[in-house]
Design an enzyme around this catalytic site. Sequence first.
Site, mmCIF file in Angstrom:
data_model
loop_
_atom_site.group_PDB
_atom_site.id
_atom_site.type_symbol
_atom_site.label_atom_id
_atom_site.label_comp_id
_atom_site.label_asym_id
_atom_site.label_seq_id
_atom_site.Cartn_x
_atom_site.Cartn_y
_atom_site.Cartn_z
ATOM 1 N N ASN A 67 34.307 35.657 17.209
ATOM 2 C CA ASN A 67 35.686 35.789 17.673
ATOM 3 C C ASN A 67 35.798 37.214 18.198
ATOM 4 O O ASN A 67 35.982 38.162 17.425
ATOM 5 C CB ASN A 67 36.701 35.525 16.566
ATOM 6 C CG ASN A 67 38.126 35.540 17.112
ATOM 7 O OD1 ASN A 67 38.356 35.988 18.248
ATOM 8 N ND2 ASN A 67 39.074 35.076 16.333
ATOM 9 N N ARG A 83 49.415 39.992 11.165
ATOM 10 C CA ARG A 83 49.509 40.070 12.623
ATOM 11 C C ARG A 83 50.015 38.745 13.197
ATOM 12 O O ARG A 83 49.337 37.716 13.082
ATOM 13 C CB ARG A 83 48.104 40.355 13.173
ATOM 14 C CG ARG A 83 47.993 40.315 14.665
ATOM 15 C CD ARG A 83 46.532 40.267 15.102
ATOM 16 N NE ARG A 83 46.435 40.339 16.546
ATOM 17 C CZ ARG A 83 45.362 39.990 17.238
ATOM 18 N NH1 ARG A 83 44.274 39.563 16.611
ATOM 19 N NH2 ARG A 83 45.354 40.070 18.534
ATOM 20 N N ALA A 126 40.376 40.429 21.806
ATOM 21 C CA ALA A 126 40.729 40.764 23.187
ATOM 22 C C ALA A 126 39.522 41.149 24.042
ATOM 23 O O ALA A 126 39.589 41.056 25.276
ATOM 24 C CB ALA A 126 41.762 41.887 23.196
ATOM 25 N N ARG A 146 48.291 30.094 26.202
ATOM 26 C CA ARG A 146 48.974 31.381 26.058
ATOM 27 C C ARG A 146 49.020 32.108 27.415
ATOM 28 O O ARG A 146 48.931 31.489 28.456
ATOM 29 C CB ARG A 146 48.275 32.194 24.959
ATOM 30 C CG ARG A 146 48.299 31.476 23.597
ATOM 31 C CD ARG A 146 47.619 32.275 22.512
ATOM 32 N NE ARG A 146 48.311 33.557 22.294
ATOM 33 C CZ ARG A 146 47.783 34.569 21.598
ATOM 34 N NH1 ARG A 146 46.575 34.437 21.063
ATOM 35 N NH2 ARG A 146 48.455 35.695 21.444
ATOM 36 N N GLU A 168 31.556 30.654 20.721
ATOM 37 C CA GLU A 168 32.775 31.435 20.958
ATOM 38 C C GLU A 168 33.933 30.760 20.226
ATOM 39 O O GLU A 168 34.152 29.560 20.386
ATOM 40 C CB GLU A 168 33.071 31.487 22.462
ATOM 41 C CG GLU A 168 34.393 32.175 22.792
ATOM 42 C CD GLU A 168 34.721 32.158 24.273
ATOM 43 O OE1 GLU A 168 33.854 31.738 25.091
ATOM 44 O OE2 GLU A 168 35.843 32.556 24.621
ATOM 45 N N PRO A 214 38.247 43.168 17.553
ATOM 46 C CA PRO A 214 39.396 44.037 17.313
ATOM 47 C C PRO A 214 40.647 43.303 16.832
ATOM 48 O O PRO A 214 40.965 42.216 17.306
ATOM 49 C CB PRO A 214 39.648 44.687 18.685
ATOM 50 C CG PRO A 214 38.955 43.808 19.663
ATOM 51 C CD PRO A 214 37.769 43.233 18.933
ATOM 52 N N ASN A 215 41.306 43.946 15.884
ATOM 53 C CA ASN A 215 42.595 43.528 15.326
ATOM 54 C C ASN A 215 42.509 42.331 14.380
ATOM 55 O O ASN A 215 43.510 41.959 13.780
ATOM 56 C CB ASN A 215 43.629 43.266 16.442
ATOM 57 C CG ASN A 215 43.865 44.506 17.281
ATOM 58 O OD1 ASN A 215 44.166 45.556 16.738
ATOM 59 N ND2 ASN A 215 43.680 44.414 18.596
ATOM 60 N N TYR A 255 48.627 33.328 14.487
ATOM 61 C CA TYR A 255 47.323 33.371 13.823
ATOM 62 C C TYR A 255 47.338 32.857 12.380
ATOM 63 O O TYR A 255 46.289 32.769 11.745
ATOM 64 C CB TYR A 255 46.772 34.808 13.861
ATOM 65 C CG TYR A 255 46.544 35.312 15.276
ATOM 66 C CD1 TYR A 255 45.578 34.726 16.092
ATOM 67 C CD2 TYR A 255 47.301 36.353 15.803
ATOM 68 C CE1 TYR A 255 45.385 35.170 17.392
ATOM 69 C CE2 TYR A 255 47.108 36.812 17.097
ATOM 70 C CZ TYR A 255 46.146 36.213 17.890
ATOM 71 O OH TYR A 255 45.938 36.641 19.177
ATOM 72 N N HIS A 312 38.130 30.998 18.928
ATOM 73 C CA HIS A 312 39.467 31.598 18.915
ATOM 74 C C HIS A 312 40.344 30.808 17.952
ATOM 75 O O HIS A 312 40.318 29.570 17.959
ATOM 76 C CB HIS A 312 40.089 31.599 20.313
ATOM 77 C CG HIS A 312 39.240 32.328 21.292
ATOM 78 N ND1 HIS A 312 39.136 33.702 21.309
ATOM 79 C CD2 HIS A 312 38.380 31.878 22.240
ATOM 80 C CE1 HIS A 312 38.283 34.064 22.241
ATOM 81 N NE2 HIS A 312 37.806 32.970 22.821
HETATM 82 C C1 DQA Z 1 41.949 35.521 19.667
HETATM 83 C C2 DQA Z 1 42.666 35.338 21.012
HETATM 84 C C3 DQA Z 1 42.574 36.602 21.833
HETATM 85 O O1 DQA Z 1 43.237 36.424 23.086
HETATM 86 C C4 DQA Z 1 43.262 37.744 21.106
HETATM 87 O O2 DQA Z 1 43.147 38.938 21.839
HETATM 88 C C5 DQA Z 1 42.753 37.912 19.718
HETATM 89 C C6 DQA Z 1 42.483 36.724 18.921
HETATM 90 C C7 DQA Z 1 42.132 34.290 18.762
HETATM 91 O O3 DQA Z 1 41.417 34.223 17.754
HETATM 92 O O4 DQA Z 1 42.964 33.417 19.008
HETATM 93 O O5 DQA Z 1 42.632 39.030 19.225
HETATM 94 O O6 DQA Z 1 40.565 35.677 19.907
#
Ligand code: DQA
Length: 149
Positions: A79, A18, A82, A112, A103, A10-11, A23, A105
């Site tokens: 990735n 964003r 959240a 954070r 995994e 998501p997102n 990011y 990020h």
């Molecule tokens: C994320 C870190 C997560 O905490 C966050 O909710 C994201 C992006 C990252 O790529 O740093 O959506 O996975």
Amino acid sequence: MKTVLVLNGPNLNLLGTREPAVYGAQTLADVEALCATACASHGLALDFRQSNHEGVMIDAIQEAGRAQAAGTLIGVVLNAGAYTHTSVALHDAIKGSGVTLIELHISNVHAREAFRHHSFISPVAKAVMAGFGVKGYALAISGLAGLAG
Ligand code: DQA
């Protein structure tokens, strides 16, 4: 040619606009291009996806597990956004499918907010990568290729 699934949650479709201080300025299309280059350099094909929906991501992980069992896929770079911090269902899908999964990020989640410090993905991931920005995708693909090779 074997495939790598790069699955974004998501997102992540909002990359580029964003929270660029967290990011970066690159878009999801830029990330896809970077992943395609990384895959090509290892003689791998890329399957690049993004979904804002947990069930769609679960279906993709189950599909990846079947593809790995059939010998057509070497693993997944995930990735989960959240959902990393909330989804028992993604944890179960990874475990149940038996897929090899990295995994990833973009940001260093451990530097954070406290709610980002717990991951439901880490216990069922082969490896975990955080904080390299979008370049981490290429590093994760290289790592996966190394595991498979
Ligand atoms: C994320 C870190 C997560 O905490 C966050 O909710 C994201 C992006 C990252 O790529 O740093 O959506 O996975």
